[in-house]
Write a protein that holds these residues in place. Structure first.
Motif, PDB file in Angstrom:
ATOM      1  N   LEU A 136       0.813  -1.209   0.000  1.00 34.44           N
ATOM      2  CA  LEU A 136       0.000   0.000   0.000  1.00 34.44           C
ATOM      3  C   LEU A 136       0.854   1.270   0.000  1.00 34.44           C
ATOM      4  CD1 LEU A 136      -2.805  -1.032   2.532  1.00 34.44           C
ATOM      5  CD2 LEU A 136      -2.763  -1.315   0.044  1.00 34.44           C
ATOM      6  N   ALA A 137       2.085   1.164  -0.451  1.00 39.96           N
ATOM      7  CA  ALA A 137       2.967   2.337  -0.520  1.00 39.96           C
ATOM      8  C   ALA A 137       3.893   2.243  -1.726  1.00 39.96           C
ATOM      9  CB  ALA A 137       3.775   2.465   0.768  1.00 39.96           C
ATOM     10  N   ALA A 138       3.391   1.721  -2.840  1.00 42.82           N
ATOM     11  CA  ALA A 138       4.253   1.467  -3.998  1.00 42.82           C
ATOM     12  C   ALA A 138       4.837   2.752  -4.577  1.00 42.82           C
ATOM     13  CB  ALA A 138       3.466   0.714  -5.070  1.00 42.82           C
ATOM     14  N   THR A 193     -12.514  -3.867  -2.988  1.00 43.37           N
ATOM     15  CA  THR A 193     -11.861  -5.141  -3.293  1.00 43.37           C
ATOM     16  C   THR A 193     -10.566  -5.331  -2.526  1.00 43.37           C
ATOM     17  OG1 THR A 193     -10.904  -4.056  -5.232  1.00 43.37           O
ATOM     18  CG2 THR A 193     -12.864  -5.408  -5.591  1.00 43.37           C
ATOM     19  N   TYR A 194     -10.004  -4.253  -1.979  1.00 45.04           N
ATOM     20  CA  TYR A 194      -8.764  -4.330  -1.209  1.00 45.04           C
ATOM     21  C   TYR A 194      -9.007  -4.269   0.295  1.00 45.04           C
ATOM     22  CZ  TYR A 194      -5.789  -3.667  -5.344  1.00 45.04           C
ATOM     23  OH  TYR A 194      -5.138  -3.822  -6.550  1.00 45.04           O
ATOM     24  N   ALA A 195     -10.237  -4.083   0.711  1.00 44.40           N
ATOM     25  CA  ALA A 195     -10.534  -3.842   2.122  1.00 44.40           C
ATOM     26  C   ALA A 195     -10.056  -4.973   3.026  1.00 44.40           C
ATOM     27  CB  ALA A 195     -12.030  -3.607   2.312  1.00 44.40           C
ATOM     28  N   GLY A 196     -10.293  -6.216   2.625  1.00 46.71           N
ATOM     29  CA  GLY A 196      -9.874  -7.346   3.450  1.00 46.71           C
ATOM     30  C   GLY A 196      -8.374  -7.444   3.578  1.00 46.71           C
ATOM     31  N   PHE A 197      -7.674  -7.057   2.538  1.00 49.05           N
ATOM     32  CA  PHE A 197      -6.204  -7.070   2.564  1.00 49.05           C
ATOM     33  C   PHE A 197      -5.656  -5.900   3.381  1.00 49.05           C
ATOM     34  CE2 PHE A 197      -2.351  -5.310   0.497  1.00 49.05           C
ATOM     35  CZ  PHE A 197      -1.465  -6.343   0.742  1.00 49.05           C
ATOM     36  N   ALA A 198      -6.284  -4.725   3.224  1.00 50.65           N
ATOM     37  CA  ALA A 198      -5.755  -3.522   3.861  1.00 50.65           C
ATOM     38  C   ALA A 198      -6.047  -3.459   5.352  1.00 50.65           C
ATOM     39  CB  ALA A 198      -6.340  -2.291   3.180  1.00 50.65           C
ATOM     40  N   PRO A 200      -5.893  -5.586   8.048  1.00 51.64           N
ATOM     41  CA  PRO A 200      -4.833  -6.006   8.975  1.00 51.64           C
ATOM     42  C   PRO A 200      -3.587  -5.122   8.907  1.00 51.64           C
ATOM     43  CG  PRO A 200      -5.762  -7.887   7.813  1.00 51.64           C
ATOM     44  CD  PRO A 200      -6.306  -6.668   7.145  1.00 51.64           C
ATOM     45  N   ILE A 201      -3.300  -4.575   7.730  1.00 52.81           N
ATOM     46  CA  ILE A 201      -2.117  -3.720   7.577  1.00 52.81           C
ATOM     47  C   ILE A 201      -2.300  -2.433   8.370  1.00 52.81           C
ATOM     48  CG2 ILE A 201      -0.775  -2.363   5.926  1.00 52.81           C
ATOM     49  CD1 ILE A 201      -1.414  -4.581   3.866  1.00 52.81           C
ATOM     50  N   PHE A 202      -3.479  -1.831   8.257  1.00 54.62           N
ATOM     51  CA  PHE A 202      -3.733  -0.612   9.023  1.00 54.62           C
ATOM     52  C   PHE A 202      -3.797  -0.893  10.520  1.00 54.62           C
ATOM     53  CE2 PHE A 202      -5.428   1.011   4.896  1.00 54.62           C
ATOM     54  CZ  PHE A 202      -4.559   2.080   4.784  1.00 54.62           C
ATOM     55  N   ALA A 203      -4.253  -2.073  10.890  1.00 58.10           N
ATOM     56  CA  ALA A 203      -4.257  -2.462  12.306  1.00 58.10           C
ATOM     57  C   ALA A 203      -2.828  -2.536  12.823  1.00 58.10           C
ATOM     58  CB  ALA A 203      -4.974  -3.793  12.488  1.00 58.10           C
ATOM     59  N   GLY A 204      -1.919  -3.038  11.971  1.00 62.12           N
ATOM     60  CA  GLY A 204      -0.506  -3.091  12.346  1.00 62.12           C
ATOM     61  C   GLY A 204       0.099  -1.711  12.485  1.00 62.12           C
ATOM     62  N   PHE A 205      -0.320  -0.782  11.624  1.00 60.32           N
ATOM     63  CA  PHE A 205       0.148   0.597  11.747  1.00 60.32           C
ATOM     64  C   PHE A 205      -0.283   1.191  13.089  1.00 60.32           C
ATOM     65  CE2 PHE A 205       0.060   1.406   6.876  1.00 60.32           C
ATOM     66  CZ  PHE A 205       1.273   0.745   6.752  1.00 60.32           C
TER      67      PHE A 205
END
Length: 247
Positions: A136-138, A193-198, A200-205
């Motif tokens: 999410l930071a390409a 379509t990216y919500a399920g992927f994103a 956990p990543i935002f939770a980690g942030f």
């Protein structure tokens, strides 16, 4: 007394770095797009100047007003978080204009005077995403990776004139306004379509195991400026140091 010019001093790493060098008696030229009163202490060895690193005229005016510059710290930058698919190309160009071409333009503007004096240090602030790419930071990662390669090449090129080029690689600092200093909202760049992927990543942030303090970056810049060896990279913050060791 030596003079340091720092870009992006309105907040975060740049502001803390300006405070760090001020407290050690340096002449500090703190630059930002829109100067603000009260963010730095009034001092005879401080000047605050307006600067847009994407504007050649603005850069020329600051270089002329600054006079001899011993150290340039290219810190100004903008962030973008989101799915690459949903990130407009116009915004990607905006990120590169500041994070990549802005750094190059500032560097090109200051080299002649350093070359003539055969002394100087250029410190480019990148990111720990150059040590370990994150999702999410390409676009942001690409803009910072470009500066890593640029600085490595520059270090060889300028060593002939006794000018040192260094990299400071900060980790994740929750206190900075990453991705909040742009006109594109994060939520607009995360399609359903990216919500399920994103998620956990935002939770980690939100609950990172290791983070970087703004003071960590200021201290890394201080170390880079004072380093007389061939060391190029200076990770800043516990998370960045851990990533550098792993790499």
């Amino acid at each position: 007394m030596q003079t340091i010019l720092i870009t992006g001093c309105s907040s975060g790493y740049g502001l803390e770095t300006a405070r760090h060098f001020l407290s050690r008696g340096w002449n500090v030229i703190a630059t930002m797009r829109t100067p603000r009163d009260g963010i730095l202490p009034h001092a005879e060895n401080l000047r605050i100047l307006p600067l847009d690193v994407t504007d050649e005229d603005s850069i020329a005016q600051v270089i002329k007003a600054a006079g001899p510059i011993d150290v340039l710290v290219n810190n100004a930058g903008i962030g973008v978080v989101g799915a690459f698919e949903a990130t407009p190309m116009s915004h990607i160009r905006k990120v590169f204009d500041t994070n990549t071409f802005g750094v190059m333009a500032m560097t090109q503007a200051v080299i002649p005077q350093m070359r003539e004096r055969r002394s100087g240090v250029i410190v480019n602030v990148t990111s720990s995403v150059t040590l370990a790419s994150m999702p999410l930071a390409a676009a942001y990662t690409a803009s910072k990776q470009a500066i890593e390669g640029f600085t490595g090449s520059l270090a060889h090129e300028l060593a002939h004139f006794d000018i040192r080029a260094k990299l400071v690689e900060p980790g994740y600092a929750p206190t900075t306004r990453f991705a909040q200093n742009t006109s594109v909202r994060v939520e607009d760049l995360i399609p359903d379509t990216y919500a399920g992927f994103a998620g956990p990543i935002f939770a980690g942030f939100a609950q990172p195991a290791l983070t970087t303090r703004e003071s960590d970056v200021a201290e890394a810049v201080w170390a880079a400026v004072g380093d007389g060896t061939g060391t190029l990279r200076f990770p800043a913050g516990a998370d960045a140091v851990a990533l550098a060791r792993a790499a």
